[in-house]
Design an enzyme around this catalytic site. Structure first.
Site, PDB file in Angstrom:
ATOM      1  CE  LYS A   1      -1.214  -1.387  -4.715  1.00 24.63           C
ATOM      2  NZ  LYS A   1      -0.226  -0.340  -4.370  1.00 24.63           N
TER       3      LYS A   1
ATOM      4  CG  HIS B   1      -1.816   6.260  -0.654  1.00 28.41           C
ATOM      5  ND1 HIS B   1      -0.659   5.811  -0.079  1.00 28.41           N
ATOM      6  CD2 HIS B   1      -2.393   5.157  -1.207  1.00 28.41           C
ATOM      7  CE1 HIS B   1      -0.518   4.518  -0.278  1.00 28.41           C
ATOM      8  NE2 HIS B   1      -1.562   4.091  -0.957  1.00 28.41           N
TER       9      HIS B   1
ATOM     10  NE  ARG C   1      -1.463   2.544   2.749  1.00 31.20           N
ATOM     11  CZ  ARG C   1      -1.757   1.365   3.294  1.00 31.20           C
ATOM     12  NH1 ARG C   1      -2.803   1.258   4.112  1.00 31.20           N
ATOM     13  NH2 ARG C   1      -1.017   0.297   3.047  1.00 31.20           N
TER      14      ARG C   1
ATOM     15  NE  ARG D   1      -2.872  -0.727  -0.254  1.00 33.56           N
ATOM     16  CZ  ARG D   1      -2.572  -1.755   0.546  1.00 33.56           C
ATOM     17  NH1 ARG D   1      -3.530  -2.312   1.281  1.00 33.56           N
ATOM     18  NH2 ARG D   1      -1.338  -2.231   0.597  1.00 33.56           N
TER      19      ARG D   1
ATOM     20  CE1 TYR E   1      -3.898 -16.928  -0.198  1.00 35.67           C
ATOM     21  CE2 TYR E   1      -1.819 -18.106  -0.292  1.00 35.67           C
ATOM     22  CZ  TYR E   1      -2.918 -17.559  -0.926  1.00 35.67           C
ATOM     23  OH  TYR E   1      -3.029 -17.642  -2.296  1.00 35.67           O
TER      24      TYR E   1
ATOM     25  CG  HIS F   1       2.740  -2.527   3.684  1.00 34.47           C
ATOM     26  ND1 HIS F   1       3.588  -1.554   4.159  1.00 34.47           N
ATOM     27  CD2 HIS F   1       1.863  -1.892   2.859  1.00 34.47           C
ATOM     28  CE1 HIS F   1       3.240  -0.382   3.648  1.00 34.47           C
ATOM     29  NE2 HIS F   1       2.201  -0.562   2.857  1.00 34.47           N
TER      30      HIS F   1
END
Length: 416
Positions: free
Chosen positions: A270, A342, A345, A243, A379, A369
């Site tokens: 993000k 951006h 990406r 990003r 996690y 993502h």
């Protein structure tokens, strides 16, 4: 005897005579030592004597004072205490002054701030200050009508900022919900405006679609005479496809040149504020291909003594400013309808999927993502790291081949 205006004009405070001039029906003009002359109404209600203030002379002339007296006496005849009513009206005005839309929205933002990121809080604050406060910010929130709020949104619609108008309406709806819950508003007029705005037009970030344009951009990076840190930031944006905010704010302590890894901490990712602050949220690990390490090594003599990789100087306390990379591309002849920072990406995702045939899960992991299983995505530390190390080198080599070729770069098969 009823008063005449001459008596009122000449009435002054005296230590020897009465300072009250009576007009009849309990109305009198009282002269104070300070020089002020005040209209008062003396009456009895429920067996108690009361005094009602009716204003200051000459701001309130004799004729108006009599009208006020007659209005108060009608209330008294109905058993209503005009003093209590006057006090309640004053309290209501005080409450209204303390509960304007602007002040209420500020209390709402204070309540929500702990769950917001600083960037989101700034956006909400700026949008309200720019688009709402100038028109209804000073108004008591309970008094604002649906048409009034609609006119605020219509101004944004007329300017073509439909998405912003939708966001502002949503903010207002939440502000009114807060106001209702705290007892200072009875109706959510912003809810009434659902569907009042045109539908949002969704569009993806502009990205290059022709390999020839990508080749031209890569070559332009080699010949551009712009600032070194900006050009390297642009090249790494293409190569690492993270990003734009993460690229701009890259810190030296996040980069391990020996291991060829860039570890982005949750605070810079993000995520929702709660996720950023959770000790369970793992950082995002970005493998650095050989070419990326070489580019970063070029910056070591210039910025390594400071915090940010793309800081202005060794002692710079601020990262590369927002929009710098896009401005560099505009200077190279690539308009905003062709490519944005951006957009790299999407470009990398498409090429890696369709041309280089890499597995979608590996690409999504590199893009950071979360996928459908958001909790697992947040996690899961270093997901597909071995595959991504290989993929990132393949991607960097592909870019080099494309830049050096006169035709399309030869597709490279990838094994998952």
């Amino acid at each position: 005897m009823p008063l005449i205006d001459t008596q009122c004009r000449t009435h002054k405070h005296s230590t020897r005579t009465s300072n009250r001039l009576f007009d009849g029906g309990g109305l009198f003009l009282e002269a104070r030592e300070s020089g002020s002359r005040l209209w008062r109404l003396k009456f009895r209600l429920h067996g108690k004597e009361r005094i009602l203030a009716l204003g200051k002379y000459p701001e309130v002339p004799l004729s108006e004072a009599r009208k006020a007296r007659d209005k108060a006496k009608r209330l008294i005849s109905q058993g209503i205490d005009p003093v209590a009513q006057q006090r309640a009206a004053k309290d209501a005005r005080t409450v209204a002054a303390q509960n304007t839309f602007e002040l209420t929205s500020q209390r709402w933002m204070t309540k929500k701030a702990p769950s917001w990121t600083e960037k989101h809080a700034d956006k909400v604050r700026i949008r309200l200050r720019k688009h709402v406060y100038p028109y209804v910010g000073h108004r008591p929130i309970e008094d604002i009508t649906t048409p009034e709020l609609l006119s605020v949104l219509t101004r944004m619609e007329d300017r073509g900022i439909i998405d912003t108008a939708h966001r502002v309406r949503s903010y207002c709806e939440q502000i009114y919900a807060y106001a209702i819950s705290t007892g200072i508003a009875s109706r959510n007029v912003a809810s009434d405006l659902r569907g009042a705005l045109p539908e949002r037009t969704t569009s993806n970030y502009a990205t290059l679609k022709d390999p020839a344009d990508l080749r031209r951009l890569l070559k332009a990076c080699d010949t551009d005479t712009g600032e070194l840190r900006t050009i390297i930031a642009l090249r790494l944006s293409i190569m690492l496809f993270q990003r734009p905010g993460e690229i701009r704010a890259m810190e030296w302590e996040e980069v391990d040149l020996d291991k060829a890894l860039w570890t982005i901490p949750p605070a810079h990712m993000k995520l929702r504020k709660k996720q950023k602050e959770s000790n369970k949220t793992e950082p995002h690990t970005v493998p650095l291909p050989r070419q990326a390490v070489e580019l970063l090594m070029e910056l070591v003599p210039h910025t390594h003594g400071g915090r940010y990789v793309f800081g202005g100087t060794r002692k710079s306390k601020a990262p590369l400013s927002d929009g710098t990379i896009n401005k560099a591309m505009r200077r190279m002849g690539f308009g905003r309808d062709m490519i944005t920072a951006h957009g790299f990406r999407h470009l990398a995702s498409t090429e890696l999927n369709e041309t280089l045939q890499w597995h979608g899960d590996v690409i999504e992991s590199q893009l950071s993502h979360q996928g459908t299983d958001k909790i697992r995505g947040i996690y899961n530390k270093a997901k597909y790291l071995k595959q991504r190390v290989k993929m990132m080198q393949v991607w960097a080599d592909y870019l080099d081949d494309l830049k050096a070729s006169t035709g399309e770069a030869k597709p490279i098969s990838a094994q998952f």
